[in-house]
Design a protein around this motif. Structure first.
Motif, PDB file in Angstrom:
ATOM      1  N   CYS A   1     -23.342  -7.610 -29.410  1.00  0.00           N
ATOM      2  CA  CYS A   1     -23.565  -6.253 -28.187  1.00  0.00           C
ATOM      3  C   CYS A   1     -23.379  -6.714 -27.102  1.00  0.00           C
ATOM      4  N   GLU A   2     -23.394  -8.034 -26.652  1.00  0.00           N
ATOM      5  CA  GLU A   2     -22.911  -8.288 -25.247  1.00  0.00           C
ATOM      6  C   GLU A   2     -21.636  -8.311 -25.074  1.00  0.00           C
ATOM      7  N   GLN A   3     -20.824  -8.749 -26.230  1.00  0.00           N
ATOM      8  CA  GLN A   3     -19.562  -8.496 -26.015  1.00  0.00           C
ATOM      9  C   GLN A   3     -18.964  -7.377 -25.937  1.00  0.00           C
ATOM     10  N   LEU A   4     -19.572  -6.106 -26.645  1.00  0.00           N
ATOM     11  CA  LEU A   4     -19.376  -4.749 -26.383  1.00  0.00           C
ATOM     12  C   LEU A   4     -19.634  -4.549 -25.179  1.00  0.00           C
ATOM     13  N   SER A   5     -20.720  -4.663 -24.438  1.00  0.00           N
ATOM     14  CA  SER A   5     -21.168  -4.583 -23.117  1.00  0.00           C
ATOM     15  C   SER A   5     -19.907  -4.775 -22.079  1.00  0.00           C
ATOM     16  N   TYR A   6     -19.629  -6.010 -22.210  1.00  0.00           N
ATOM     17  CA  TYR A   6     -18.321  -6.658 -21.238  1.00  0.00           C
ATOM     18  C   TYR A   6     -17.255  -5.832 -21.203  1.00  0.00           C
ATOM     19  N   PHE A   7     -16.707  -5.601 -22.684  1.00  0.00           N
ATOM     20  CA  PHE A   7     -15.670  -4.901 -22.807  1.00  0.00           C
ATOM     21  C   PHE A   7     -15.460  -3.429 -22.569  1.00  0.00           C
ATOM     22  N   SER A   8     -16.820  -2.773 -22.850  1.00  0.00           N
ATOM     23  CA  SER A   8     -17.163  -1.557 -22.373  1.00  0.00           C
ATOM     24  C   SER A   8     -16.793  -1.186 -20.895  1.00  0.00           C
ATOM     25  N   GLN A   9     -17.471  -1.962 -20.144  1.00  0.00           N
ATOM     26  CA  GLN A   9     -17.385  -2.085 -18.600  1.00  0.00           C
ATOM     27  C   GLN A   9     -15.930  -2.110 -18.108  1.00  0.00           C
TER      28      GLN A   9
ATOM     29  N   ALA B   1     -27.346 -20.462 -37.050  1.00  0.00           N
ATOM     30  CA  ALA B   1     -27.338 -19.478 -36.329  1.00  0.00           C
ATOM     31  C   ALA B   1     -28.109 -18.020 -36.858  1.00  0.00           C
ATOM     32  N   THR B   2     -28.833 -17.616 -36.292  1.00  0.00           N
ATOM     33  CA  THR B   2     -29.667 -16.274 -37.057  1.00  0.00           C
ATOM     34  C   THR B   2     -28.911 -15.204 -36.848  1.00  0.00           C
ATOM     35  N   LEU B   3     -29.194 -14.129 -37.745  1.00  0.00           N
ATOM     36  CA  LEU B   3     -28.450 -12.993 -37.675  1.00  0.00           C
ATOM     37  C   LEU B   3     -28.826 -12.155 -36.241  1.00  0.00           C
ATOM     38  N   SER B   4     -29.817 -12.359 -35.782  1.00  0.00           N
ATOM     39  CA  SER B   4     -30.380 -11.751 -34.418  1.00  0.00           C
ATOM     40  C   SER B   4     -29.467 -12.091 -33.550  1.00  0.00           C
ATOM     41  N   VAL B   5     -29.267 -13.642 -33.508  1.00  0.00           N
ATOM     42  CA  VAL B   5     -28.358 -14.220 -32.339  1.00  0.00           C
ATOM     43  C   VAL B   5     -26.972 -13.488 -32.608  1.00  0.00           C
ATOM     44  N   LYS B   6     -26.301 -13.363 -33.760  1.00  0.00           N
ATOM     45  CA  LYS B   6     -25.156 -13.033 -33.689  1.00  0.00           C
ATOM     46  C   LYS B   6     -25.060 -11.548 -33.357  1.00  0.00           C
ATOM     47  N   ARG B   7     -26.060 -10.769 -33.585  1.00  0.00           N
ATOM     48  CA  ARG B   7     -26.155  -9.196 -33.320  1.00  0.00           C
ATOM     49  C   ARG B   7     -26.235  -9.299 -31.587  1.00  0.00           C
ATOM     50  N   ARG B   8     -26.896 -10.078 -31.109  1.00  0.00           N
ATOM     51  CA  ARG B   8     -26.990 -10.067 -29.572  1.00  0.00           C
ATOM     52  C   ARG B   8     -25.571 -10.438 -28.951  1.00  0.00           C
ATOM     53  N   LEU B   9     -25.004 -11.300 -29.436  1.00  0.00           N
ATOM     54  CA  LEU B   9     -23.762 -11.829 -29.011  1.00  0.00           C
ATOM     55  C   LEU B   9     -22.780 -10.662 -29.107  1.00  0.00           C
TER      56      LEU B   9
ATOM     57  N   ASP C   1     -28.453   4.138 -32.345  1.00  0.00           N
ATOM     58  CA  ASP C   1     -28.160   3.656 -31.049  1.00  0.00           C
ATOM     59  C   ASP C   1     -28.182   2.024 -31.300  1.00  0.00           C
ATOM     60  N   LEU C   2     -27.303   1.252 -30.571  1.00  0.00           N
ATOM     61  CA  LEU C   2     -27.140  -0.059 -30.490  1.00  0.00           C
ATOM     62  C   LEU C   2     -28.008  -0.575 -29.587  1.00  0.00           C
ATOM     63  N   PRO C   3     -28.886  -1.693 -29.826  1.00  0.00           N
ATOM     64  CA  PRO C   3     -29.743  -2.177 -28.669  1.00  0.00           C
ATOM     65  C   PRO C   3     -28.966  -2.664 -27.448  1.00  0.00           C
ATOM     66  N   GLU C   4     -29.569  -2.809 -26.488  1.00  0.00           N
ATOM     67  CA  GLU C   4     -29.109  -3.188 -25.244  1.00  0.00           C
ATOM     68  C   GLU C   4     -29.710  -4.716 -24.833  1.00  0.00           C
ATOM     69  N   PHE C   5     -28.896  -5.647 -24.579  1.00  0.00           N
ATOM     70  CA  PHE C   5     -29.457  -7.025 -24.215  1.00  0.00           C
ATOM     71  C   PHE C   5     -29.241  -7.334 -22.841  1.00  0.00           C
ATOM     72  N   GLN C   6     -29.860  -8.124 -22.264  1.00  0.00           N
ATOM     73  CA  GLN C   6     -29.466  -8.683 -20.782  1.00  0.00           C
ATOM     74  C   GLN C   6     -28.446  -9.802 -21.108  1.00  0.00           C
ATOM     75  N   LEU C   7     -27.319  -9.605 -20.159  1.00  0.00           N
ATOM     76  CA  LEU C   7     -25.893 -10.351 -20.520  1.00  0.00           C
ATOM     77  C   LEU C   7     -26.486 -11.845 -20.104  1.00  0.00           C
ATOM     78  N   SER C   8     -25.914 -12.566 -20.863  1.00  0.00           N
ATOM     79  CA  SER C   8     -26.373 -14.128 -20.740  1.00  0.00           C
ATOM     80  C   SER C   8     -25.606 -15.141 -20.067  1.00  0.00           C
ATOM     81  N   LEU C   9     -23.856 -14.556 -20.165  1.00  0.00           N
ATOM     82  CA  LEU C   9     -22.889 -15.489 -19.639  1.00  0.00           C
ATOM     83  C   LEU C   9     -22.976 -15.360 -18.024  1.00  0.00           C
TER      84      LEU C   9
END
Length: 424
Positions: free
Chosen positions: A242-250, A232-240, A374-382
């Motif tokens: 940030c996605e986790q943060l987006s869900y819990f933030s909402q 697993a690459t560092l970019s994949v870990k960062r994306r996941l 600022d943290l990057p924003e990604f399209q949520l994958s789940l």
């Protein structure tokens, strides 16, 4: 509370104290309360349908109360069979939607609390909502069980297989599918004046909060798998992260606006989401810092240090939130560190200290650069599973029911005519 059927045993000097251990938080499981459904349906539908509805519902009540909700496969089968028969009561052509009262209560309440917490509503869509909600809570409970090893030896080193983690993610997506179906396809059939009487657990805003929370926990498990995977690459870990943060933030921002947080479970629920929100934020800044630090410019290193220091401070706040969550009634125990947090609780302080020492001179030279990026924003994958109601039971299509349905309509029409005659 429906947090988990899994229990961590703490042995005292006199007796064995059992404190539930939580990985996947289950807000509150509601079960049908004992009622004479057969009597309420008498004369409204064919006797064989009324008997089956009453029998299936009573069986669910018995199993849920007898096992404290732990017999998940049996309960799921019973709920699915009951649901296919229950759908008939929602059909407008039968005119039965608001004629029967359905009573539900919280599984965690004792006998003295049952009456205070129970809800009794005369609406067949409320019964459908309650059944699908219970199926969602059972899926969360099963996911929690999978994430807690059966060996409760007290060791801080515990192993959950990758297969169990992936199965838990599937269950979380299934639970989210149930909840989204409730919001999208069930609540729309229920009049606002009836919704006002709903228990707080079934309000549409709270259902959405649990959906976000569930997707956040699914992403949390995926991030843990990525951290454990060498490919697993560092970019994949960062994306996941940030996605986790987006869900819990909402989830965090939604729940903070509801009165639901004023009761016991609501407060505990709020602290759980705040804990996970802070954990995911710390992880997101840590992995983003590692990505930014790859740059060659001094500004990149300064931004990275700001990320690491922020991650360290937020991680410290998350530990306090976890402690408050555990102590909030009903008392629970957090699982030993697992997944990404098992790695980050050690790495974040280490990296923050090392990088601060390494690039401290840059921080002193240009304090203007000391701004948290600022943290990057990604399209949520789940994506939640797409849930649909089962096919209506064939018993509702029988000729015997059609004849009785027509007789019932004629009876109601005759009653209206008699009322008008008496008024004149």
């Amino acid at each position: 509370m429906g947090c988990a059927s899994s229990v961590y045993a703490a042995v005292g000097t006199k007796k064995k104290l059992s404190i539930p251990e939580v990985v996947v938080f289950v807000p509150s499981t509601r079960i049908p309360a004992q009622s004479d459904l057969q009597k309420r349906l008498r004369g409204l539908i064919p006797k064989d349908i009324a008997d089956r509805l009453s029998s299936l519902r009573n069986q669910i009540v018995f199993v849920a109360e007898d096992t404290d909700g732990s017999a998940i496969p049996e309960l799921r089968r019973g709920l699915e069979e009951y649901l296919s028969l229950l759908i008939g009561l929602t059909k407008k052509e039968y005119g039965l939607e608001g004629l029967v009262e359905f009573k539900w209560r919280s599984l965690a309440d004792g006998k003295q609390q049952q009456e205070a917490s129970s809800s009794c509503i005369a609406n067949s869509w409320f019964e459908v909502l309650s059944v699908v909600h219970m199926m969602a809570m059972l899926a969360l409970s099963e996911a929690d069980t999978l994430m807690i090893p059966k060996d409760h030896s007290g060791s801080s080193i515990r192993t959950v297989s990758s297969d169990c983690k992936r199965e838990a993610v599937d269950l979380l997506l299934k639970a989210t599918g149930y909840l989204e179906f409730c919001v999208r396809d069930v609540l729309v059939h229920i009049p606002p004046e009836i919704k006002k009487n709903f228990p707080k657990d079934l309000q549409d805003g709270v259902l959405e909060v649990i959906s976000f929370q569930t997707l956040g926990q699914g992403t949390e498990i995926q991030l843990g798998l990525a951290v454990d995977c060498q490919k697993a690459t560092l970019s994949v870990k960062r994306r996941l992260a940030c996605e986790q943060l987006s869900y819990f933030s909402q989830a965090y921002h939604c729940l903070s606006g509801y009165d639901h947080i004023n009761n016991g479970y609501g407060k505990k629920h709020m602290w759980f989401i705040k804990w996970k929100f802070l954990e995911s934020k710390a992880a997101a800044y840590y992995f983003h810092g590692l990505m930014v630090d790859k740059g060659n410019e001094p500004s990149c290193h300064v931004s990275a240090v700001c990320c690491f220091l922020a991650a360290e401070e937020i991680l410290s706040e998350s530990k306090k939130a976890c402690f408050t969550f555990c102590l909030a009634a009903p008392v629970t125990r957090a699982a030993p560190l697992w997944g990404a947090m098992k790695h980050l609780h050690q790495k974040i302080p280490e990296v923050a200290a090392r990088k601060s020492q390494m690039y401290g001179y840059l921080l002193e030279q240009d304090k203007v650069l000391q701004a948290l990026p600022d943290l990057p924003e990604f399209q949520l994958s789940l994506r939640p599973d797409d849930y649909q109601l089962p096919e209506i039971d064939p018993a509702w299509e029988s000729e015997k029911w059609e004849t009785q349905s027509q007789s019932l309509k004629e009876h109601l029409d005759d009653s209206d005519d008699n009322d008008e005659t008496e008024t004149e």
